[in-house]
Design a protein around this motif. Structure first.
Motif, PDB file in Angstrom:
ATOM      1  N   LEU A 133       0.852  -1.189   0.000  1.00 48.34           N
ATOM      2  CA  LEU A 133       0.000   0.000   0.000  1.00 48.34           C
ATOM      3  C   LEU A 133       0.891   1.243   0.000  1.00 48.34           C
ATOM      4  CD1 LEU A 133      -2.720  -1.109   2.613  1.00 48.34           C
ATOM      5  CD2 LEU A 133      -2.657  -1.518   0.145  1.00 48.34           C
ATOM      6  N   VAL A 134       0.273   2.389  -0.226  1.00 52.97           N
ATOM      7  CA  VAL A 134       1.037   3.646  -0.279  1.00 52.97           C
ATOM      8  C   VAL A 134       0.431   4.631   0.712  1.00 52.97           C
ATOM      9  CG1 VAL A 134       1.750   5.574  -1.744  1.00 52.97           C
ATOM     10  CG2 VAL A 134       1.686   3.262  -2.696  1.00 52.97           C
ATOM     11  N   SER A 135       1.260   5.151   1.626  1.00 52.76           N
ATOM     12  CA  SER A 135       0.768   6.151   2.595  1.00 52.76           C
ATOM     13  C   SER A 135       1.273   7.522   2.147  1.00 52.76           C
ATOM     14  CB  SER A 135       1.224   5.798   4.015  1.00 52.76           C
ATOM     15  OG  SER A 135       2.649   5.719   4.082  1.00 52.76           O
ATOM     16  N   GLY A 136       2.104   8.180   2.941  1.00 52.63           N
ATOM     17  CA  GLY A 136       2.636   9.493   2.581  1.00 52.63           C
ATOM     18  C   GLY A 136       3.316  10.083   3.802  1.00 52.63           C
ATOM     19  N   SER A 137       4.325  10.938   3.564  1.00 53.04           N
ATOM     20  CA  SER A 137       5.123  11.436   4.687  1.00 53.04           C
ATOM     21  C   SER A 137       4.304  12.176   5.758  1.00 53.04           C
ATOM     22  CB  SER A 137       6.279  12.313   4.193  1.00 53.04           C
ATOM     23  OG  SER A 137       5.798  13.347   3.368  1.00 53.04           O
ATOM     24  N   VAL A 174       4.170  -1.067   3.292  1.00 50.15           N
ATOM     25  CA  VAL A 174       3.685   0.230   2.837  1.00 50.15           C
ATOM     26  C   VAL A 174       4.883   1.093   2.443  1.00 50.15           C
ATOM     27  CG1 VAL A 174       3.493   1.053   5.248  1.00 50.15           C
ATOM     28  CG2 VAL A 174       2.268   2.260   3.449  1.00 50.15           C
ATOM     29  N   VAL A 175       4.706   1.826   1.367  1.00 49.53           N
ATOM     30  CA  VAL A 175       5.722   2.786   0.921  1.00 49.53           C
ATOM     31  C   VAL A 175       5.172   4.179   1.156  1.00 49.53           C
ATOM     32  CG1 VAL A 175       6.977   3.658  -1.087  1.00 49.53           C
ATOM     33  CG2 VAL A 175       6.738   1.190  -0.728  1.00 49.53           C
ATOM     34  N   SER A 176       6.000   5.033   1.750  1.00 49.99           N
ATOM     35  CA  SER A 176       5.551   6.372   2.120  1.00 49.99           C
ATOM     36  C   SER A 176       6.307   7.428   1.305  1.00 49.99           C
ATOM     37  CB  SER A 176       5.789   6.577   3.627  1.00 49.99           C
ATOM     38  OG  SER A 176       5.420   7.889   3.982  1.00 49.99           O
ATOM     39  N   PRO A 177       5.639   8.003   0.319  1.00 50.21           N
ATOM     40  CA  PRO A 177       6.326   9.028  -0.486  1.00 50.21           C
ATOM     41  C   PRO A 177       6.343  10.376   0.217  1.00 50.21           C
ATOM     42  CG  PRO A 177       4.372   8.127  -1.632  1.00 50.21           C
ATOM     43  CD  PRO A 177       4.285   7.723  -0.190  1.00 50.21           C
ATOM     44  N   GLY A 178       7.377  11.170  -0.090  1.00 49.50           N
ATOM     45  CA  GLY A 178       7.376  12.575   0.317  1.00 49.50           C
ATOM     46  C   GLY A 178       6.654  13.382  -0.747  1.00 49.50           C
TER      47      GLY A 178
END
Ligand code: NAP
Length: 241
Positions: A133-137, A174-178
């Motif tokens: 899944l993808v979260s975010g900074s 989960v990968v958290s993009p900036g």
């Protein structure tokens, strides 16, 4: 092409018709995976079809539409990697007290969509498969006016830890993009580049990231069979700035 762990694997990317998801779809297909990418709008679907040049399948689905998701999963049959990179919710950027309850709740549509993707998709996953899944900074870097993003992002990250326990041996990460230069910021029009430059000046790496840089993080957790329940930050050092 060098040998890849994704060679011949079935990969489904919901939110795969633009930005980070599209970059991940292309990267996985380039590494020999059979990829299905899905999103809602015809315009993104058309762009994805042009970008992929037939190297992967493009379908229409909303994270909130269990039937549309199930139709794709049924078509795939056995899924090795299920990714959701969909935005899936509203982003109301205002201090908490200036938002209505409805605006705040609308951010959580992202979480409910991701829950749907996992709930509908899990029965199709191979035992050695993985969910990403993808979260975010903002999940761990709070800022004024970003409470809905922070709360929903933190919820996605905690959901991943819960799912990693409950769904093992299936891996869940989960990968958290900036701050990443994607269509998410297209509403700034011809001020987009300048705005992204301004937004990232306090970061350790003073530029917006690219979709491909985040996609590389997604492909890392997909392929590394010793990684589960973890969060990978691809954020130019935003958490430390
Ligand atoms: N870009 C950033 O700076 C940034 C920062 C932190 C976190 N993120 C997160 O990274 C993920 C990807 O963002 P992005 O920047 O790549 O966004 P993007 O360029 O806008 O792409 C989002 C993709 O998700 C699809 N999508 C959106 N809502 C959907 C839904 N309800 N159901 C199915 N597909 C849906 C979009 O297509 P349609 O609109 O046609 O459905 C598109 O394919 C999101 O979870 C976002 O919250 C991004």
């Amino acid at each position: 092409m060098a040998y890849s762990k994704l060679e011949g694997k079935n990969v489904v990317i919901i939110g795969g018709t633009a930005g980070i998801g599209l970059a991940a779809a292309k990267m996985a297909a380039d590494q020999g995976a059979k990829v299905w990418a899905a999103g809602r709008s015809e315009s993104h679907i058309e762009t994805a079809r042009q970008v992929c040049e037939g190297s992967f399948e493009v379908r229409q689905a909303d994270t909130h539409d269990a039937e549309a998701l199930d139709a794709i999963f049924r078509e795939v049959g056995k899924i090795d990697h299920l990714v959701s990179a969909a935005v899936g919710g509203e982003r109301t950027l205002k201090p908490f007290l200036q938002q209505t309850q409805e605006q705040f709740q609308a951010a959580y549509d992202k979480l409910w969509g991701y829950c749907n993707v996992v709930r509908v998709g899990a029965p199709y996953l191979q035992d050695d498969g993985a969910i990403t899944l993808v979260s975010g900074s903002p999940a761990r870097k709070v800022a004024v006016g970003q409470s809905p993003l922070s709360c929903v992002g933190a919820s996605v990250e905690n959901l991943v830890r819960c799912l990693a326990l409950e769904l093992a041996p299936i891996r869940v990460n989960v990968v958290s993009p900036g701050t990443i230069n994607t269509a998410m910021f297209d509403h700034f029009g011809d001020k987009k580049e300048e705005t992204l430059q301004g937004m990232t000046q306090s970061h350790l790496i003073k530029r917006a990231g690219s979709s491909e840089e985040v996609a590389a993080g997604i492909l890392f957790v997909m392929q590394n069979e010793f990684v589960t329940g973890t969060t990978v930050d691809v954020d130019g050092g935003r958490l430390l700035s």
